[in-house]
Scaffold this motif. Structure first.
Motif, PDB file in Angstrom:
ATOM      1  N   GLY A 154     -17.382 -15.657 -25.412  1.00  0.00           N
ATOM      2  CA  GLY A 154     -15.925 -15.746 -25.441  1.00  0.00           C
ATOM      3  C   GLY A 154     -15.239 -15.018 -26.576  1.00  0.00           C
ATOM      4  N   CYS A 155     -15.945 -14.094 -27.254  1.00  0.00           N
ATOM      5  CA  CYS A 155     -15.339 -13.333 -28.357  1.00  0.00           C
ATOM      6  C   CYS A 155     -15.238 -11.861 -27.950  1.00  0.00           C
ATOM      7  CB  CYS A 155     -16.177 -13.451 -29.628  1.00  0.00           C
ATOM      8  SG  CYS A 155     -16.447 -15.141 -30.192  1.00  0.00           S
ATOM      9  N   ARG A 156     -14.022 -11.342 -27.840  1.00  0.00           N
ATOM     10  CA  ARG A 156     -13.836  -9.943 -27.432  1.00  0.00           C
ATOM     11  C   ARG A 156     -14.345  -9.021 -28.544  1.00  0.00           C
ATOM     12  NH1 ARG A 156     -10.723  -8.537 -23.186  1.00  0.00           N
ATOM     13  NH2 ARG A 156     -10.051  -6.625 -24.203  1.00  0.00           N
ATOM     14  N   THR A 157     -15.421  -8.289 -28.235  1.00  0.00           N
ATOM     15  CA  THR A 157     -16.163  -7.566 -29.268  1.00  0.00           C
ATOM     16  C   THR A 157     -16.544  -6.170 -28.793  1.00  0.00           C
ATOM     17  OG1 THR A 157     -17.134  -9.697 -29.937  1.00  0.00           O
ATOM     18  CG2 THR A 157     -18.178  -7.700 -30.803  1.00  0.00           C
ATOM     19  N   THR A 158     -16.591  -5.228 -29.727  1.00  0.00           N
ATOM     20  CA  THR A 158     -17.191  -3.922 -29.468  1.00  0.00           C
ATOM     21  C   THR A 158     -18.152  -3.599 -30.602  1.00  0.00           C
ATOM     22  OG1 THR A 158     -16.745  -1.619 -28.848  1.00  0.00           O
ATOM     23  CG2 THR A 158     -15.412  -2.529 -30.640  1.00  0.00           C
ATOM     24  N   ASP A 177     -13.806 -19.444 -34.884  1.00  0.00           N
ATOM     25  CA  ASP A 177     -12.866 -20.155 -35.769  1.00  0.00           C
ATOM     26  C   ASP A 177     -11.892 -19.209 -36.478  1.00  0.00           C
ATOM     27  OD1 ASP A 177     -14.122 -22.471 -35.049  1.00  0.00           O
ATOM     28  OD2 ASP A 177     -15.363 -22.609 -36.860  1.00  0.00           O
ATOM     29  N   THR A 178     -12.085 -17.905 -36.343  1.00  0.00           N
ATOM     30  CA  THR A 178     -11.218 -16.931 -37.008  1.00  0.00           C
ATOM     31  C   THR A 178     -10.246 -16.352 -35.992  1.00  0.00           C
ATOM     32  OG1 THR A 178     -13.011 -16.367 -38.529  1.00  0.00           O
ATOM     33  CG2 THR A 178     -11.177 -14.805 -38.375  1.00  0.00           C
ATOM     34  N   LYS A 179      -8.960 -16.387 -36.311  1.00  0.00           N
ATOM     35  CA  LYS A 179      -7.931 -15.963 -35.354  1.00  0.00           C
ATOM     36  C   LYS A 179      -7.631 -14.467 -35.426  1.00  0.00           C
ATOM     37  CE  LYS A 179      -7.646 -20.196 -34.154  1.00  0.00           C
ATOM     38  NZ  LYS A 179      -8.481 -20.574 -32.983  1.00  0.00           N
ATOM     39  N   LYS A 180      -7.811 -13.854 -36.619  1.00  0.00           N
ATOM     40  CA  LYS A 180      -7.468 -12.439 -36.773  1.00  0.00           C
ATOM     41  C   LYS A 180      -8.720 -11.566 -36.672  1.00  0.00           C
ATOM     42  CE  LYS A 180      -3.386 -13.295 -39.659  1.00  0.00           C
ATOM     43  NZ  LYS A 180      -2.741 -13.008 -40.979  1.00  0.00           N
ATOM     44  N   VAL A 235      -9.608  -5.440 -28.929  1.00  0.00           N
ATOM     45  CA  VAL A 235     -10.756  -6.296 -29.233  1.00  0.00           C
ATOM     46  C   VAL A 235     -10.564  -6.795 -30.661  1.00  0.00           C
ATOM     47  CG1 VAL A 235     -12.352  -5.122 -27.666  1.00  0.00           C
ATOM     48  CG2 VAL A 235     -12.228  -4.417 -30.055  1.00  0.00           C
ATOM     49  N   ARG A 236     -11.023  -8.006 -30.918  1.00  0.00           N
ATOM     50  CA  ARG A 236     -10.766  -8.624 -32.222  1.00  0.00           C
ATOM     51  C   ARG A 236     -11.913  -8.404 -33.197  1.00  0.00           C
ATOM     52  NH1 ARG A 236     -11.445 -13.736 -34.065  1.00  0.00           N
ATOM     53  NH2 ARG A 236     -12.333 -14.410 -32.080  1.00  0.00           N
ATOM     54  N   ILE A 237     -13.124  -8.187 -32.644  1.00  0.00           N
ATOM     55  CA  ILE A 237     -14.339  -8.149 -33.476  1.00  0.00           C
ATOM     56  C   ILE A 237     -15.052  -6.818 -33.271  1.00  0.00           C
ATOM     57  CG2 ILE A 237     -16.557  -9.280 -33.944  1.00  0.00           C
ATOM     58  CD1 ILE A 237     -15.192 -11.807 -32.526  1.00  0.00           C
ATOM     59  N   ILE A 238     -15.532  -6.236 -34.358  1.00  0.00           N
ATOM     60  CA  ILE A 238     -16.347  -5.032 -34.263  1.00  0.00           C
ATOM     61  C   ILE A 238     -17.646  -5.270 -35.028  1.00  0.00           C
ATOM     62  CG2 ILE A 238     -15.258  -3.887 -36.267  1.00  0.00           C
ATOM     63  CD1 ILE A 238     -15.473  -1.250 -34.531  1.00  0.00           C
ATOM     64  N   VAL A 239     -18.781  -5.001 -34.348  1.00  0.00           N
ATOM     65  CA  VAL A 239     -20.107  -5.143 -34.968  1.00  0.00           C
ATOM     66  C   VAL A 239     -20.590  -3.734 -35.301  1.00  0.00           C
ATOM     67  CG1 VAL A 239     -22.451  -6.036 -34.731  1.00  0.00           C
ATOM     68  CG2 VAL A 239     -20.558  -7.158 -33.531  1.00  0.00           C
ATOM     69  N   SER A 240     -20.948  -3.514 -36.570  1.00  0.00           N
ATOM     70  CA  SER A 240     -21.200  -2.138 -36.986  1.00  0.00           C
ATOM     71  C   SER A 240     -22.291  -2.043 -38.043  1.00  0.00           C
ATOM     72  CB  SER A 240     -19.907  -1.537 -37.549  1.00  0.00           C
ATOM     73  OG  SER A 240     -20.128  -0.252 -38.068  1.00  0.00           O
ATOM     74  N   PRO A 299      -4.949  -4.003 -42.205  1.00  0.00           N
ATOM     75  CA  PRO A 299      -4.577  -5.041 -43.183  1.00  0.00           C
ATOM     76  C   PRO A 299      -5.005  -6.455 -42.817  1.00  0.00           C
ATOM     77  CG  PRO A 299      -2.694  -3.623 -42.642  1.00  0.00           C
ATOM     78  CD  PRO A 299      -3.768  -3.326 -41.647  1.00  0.00           C
ATOM     79  N   ASP A 300      -5.102  -6.758 -41.491  1.00  0.00           N
ATOM     80  CA  ASP A 300      -5.247  -8.160 -41.087  1.00  0.00           C
ATOM     81  C   ASP A 300      -6.689  -8.582 -40.826  1.00  0.00           C
ATOM     82  OD1 ASP A 300      -5.649  -6.688 -38.792  1.00  0.00           O
ATOM     83  OD2 ASP A 300      -4.557  -8.062 -37.472  1.00  0.00           O
ATOM     84  N   VAL A 301      -7.661  -7.949 -41.485  1.00  0.00           N
ATOM     85  CA  VAL A 301      -9.058  -8.397 -41.341  1.00  0.00           C
ATOM     86  C   VAL A 301      -9.216  -9.714 -42.103  1.00  0.00           C
ATOM     87  CG1 VAL A 301     -11.479  -7.878 -41.802  1.00  0.00           C
ATOM     88  CG2 VAL A 301      -9.932  -6.040 -41.094  1.00  0.00           C
ATOM     89  N   GLN A 302      -9.492 -10.772 -41.358  1.00  0.00           N
ATOM     90  CA  GLN A 302      -9.568 -12.106 -41.959  1.00  0.00           C
ATOM     91  C   GLN A 302     -10.984 -12.497 -42.341  1.00  0.00           C
ATOM     92  OE1 GLN A 302      -7.905 -15.092 -39.379  1.00  0.00           O
ATOM     93  NE2 GLN A 302      -7.879 -16.692 -40.937  1.00  0.00           N
ATOM     94  N   LEU A 303     -11.968 -11.813 -41.733  1.00  0.00           N
ATOM     95  CA  LEU A 303     -13.363 -12.184 -41.964  1.00  0.00           C
ATOM     96  C   LEU A 303     -14.253 -10.942 -41.926  1.00  0.00           C
ATOM     97  CD1 LEU A 303     -15.698 -14.358 -42.092  1.00  0.00           C
ATOM     98  CD2 LEU A 303     -15.642 -14.346 -39.585  1.00  0.00           C
TER      99      LEU A 303
END
Length: 388
Positions: A251-255, A225-228, A278-283, A294-298
């Protein structure tokens, strides 16, 4: 060279006015005062030393704790046409000499380095020969033993005061209690500093707690649901891999990112995320300090963080562009039980405390129950070696 801070701001950063305490901080530096800047994450800390450095002849030395942060800021300055150099690990002795010569003779405006570099005699000698207009100590809470990120090498920053006694210094942090702030001032030998403290309220961030038995489903829905850009924080390296695979499969481009991967991999993964490949980073919490996107929405905390300071700093990576953002903690009852047990299991039992007290009595040659309210010099390493 231009003498108006707003003109410099507009020319290189594209803004027509400062925010919060930025202008007061810059004016204090231009008046040759030391400054302690307590600004929230996303509060524009780098502008506070970059603008006054651009207004004056000479070079600004910036001490920063993370290689990724150093490269990020140096690349941003170069993209603006500002000459900046980074002294990081993995460079040869001859290359180090060349880079330091460039700082002396090449009209560079910024020298970024880690606190460990300050331990090198060559680096200290060359710095003492430079025309330094400002010293900036970023993430300054690392200098304090009261801070949650204490880093002993940061104590070397005090050497810069000895090498350059007339040069003003600014210490910047987004997380400092009164004890930490006092420690920073003492360790850096500040003289009548200007102390700026902006509100740490982030009104554009919605802080939420989601109680979910199926945490993975909730994480998937939040990411879809998050675009950024999104950051997901976890407490273990293994979970960074597991959640990254799970999100990619849905379906979420992640590293993923953690302290156990190589320096090259860290750079590659950070670049993928910073350039939106990639839009998402798990860390783990190895990621984030000083990373400017700047554009981290979540920002999602998939597990409870170990302290409020870390939580607030990590959550504050959201919404740096001023747009509406969310910080979500996903938890459940088993999470709370687990973290409580982890905390309790780390505490010594009464028998261990009694044994340690008796060993201290022996070490200091004090009778049991004596020595109340007295102070003793304590060599911890010697004590451990004696009673290991």
């Amino acid at each position: 060279m231009q003498v108006d801070p707003v003109s410099i701001l507009q020319k290189y950063w594209g803004f027509t006015s400062f925010k919060g305490s930025q202008e007061q901080i810059i004016n204090a530096i231009l008046s040759q005062r030391d400054v302690l800047a307590l600004l929230p994450t996303g509060g524009g800390k780098s502008v506070c030393f970059q603008v006054p450095a651009m207004l004056q002849e000479g070079i600004c030395i910036v001490v920063s704790p993370l290689i990724a942060l150093i490269h990020d800021q140096v690349n941003n300055l170069k993209a603006k046409g500002i000459k900046a150099i980074a002294l990081t690990g993995g460079i040869s002795f001859n290359e180090l000499i060349d880079l330091l010569d460039n700082c002396l003779y090449g009209n560079y405006k910024f020298l970024y380095l880690s606190p460990e570099r300050l331990q090198q005699e060559l680096v200290q000698t060359r710095i003492s020969q430079m025309n330094v207009n400002l010293i900036a100590v970023d993430e300054a809470h690392c200098i304090s033993q009261w801070g949650h990120d204490f880093r002993p090498a940061y104590l070397e920053c005090a050497n810069l005061r000895t090498l350059l006694p007339e040069t003003p210094m600014i210490a910047l942090t987004a997380t400092a209690t009164e004890e930490v702030a006092s420690d920073i001032i003492d360790n850096l030998n500040f003289n009548d500093p200007f102390i700026a403290k902006d509100s740490f309220a982030r009104e554009n961030i919605a802080f939420k707690v989601k109680r979910e038995e199926d945490k993975r489903y909730r994480l998937k829905r939040l990411c879809l649901d998050t675009k950024k850009s999104v950051i997901v924080y976890v407490r273990t390296r293994r979970l960074t891999h597991e959640l990254s695979r799970f999100l990619n499969a849905n379906g979420c481009r992640t590293t993923y990112f953690h302290g156990g991967i190589s320096k090259k991999e860290k750079q590659e993964k950070l670049e993928l995320w910073l350039t939106n490949q990639v839009r998402i980073i798990v860390s783990t919490n190895a990621f984030g300090m000083g990373v400017d996107k700047p554009d981290v929405q979540l920002v999602v905390h998939y597990q409870m963080p170990d302290c409020l300071e870390n939580y607030f700093q990590e959550a504050g990576r959201a919404g740096r562009d001023g747009e509406t953002a969310s910080a979500v903690l996903i938890t459940n009852e088993s999470d709370e039980i687990q973290i409580k047990n982890q905390f309790l299991s780390s505490l010594p039992d009464s028998l261990s405390l009694k044994r340690t007290y008796l060993k201290l009595n022996n070490y200091f040659q004090i009778a049991y129950g004596e020595g109340v309210n007295e102070c003793f010099e304590f060599n911890f390493n010697d004590f451990v070696e004696t009673y290991k």
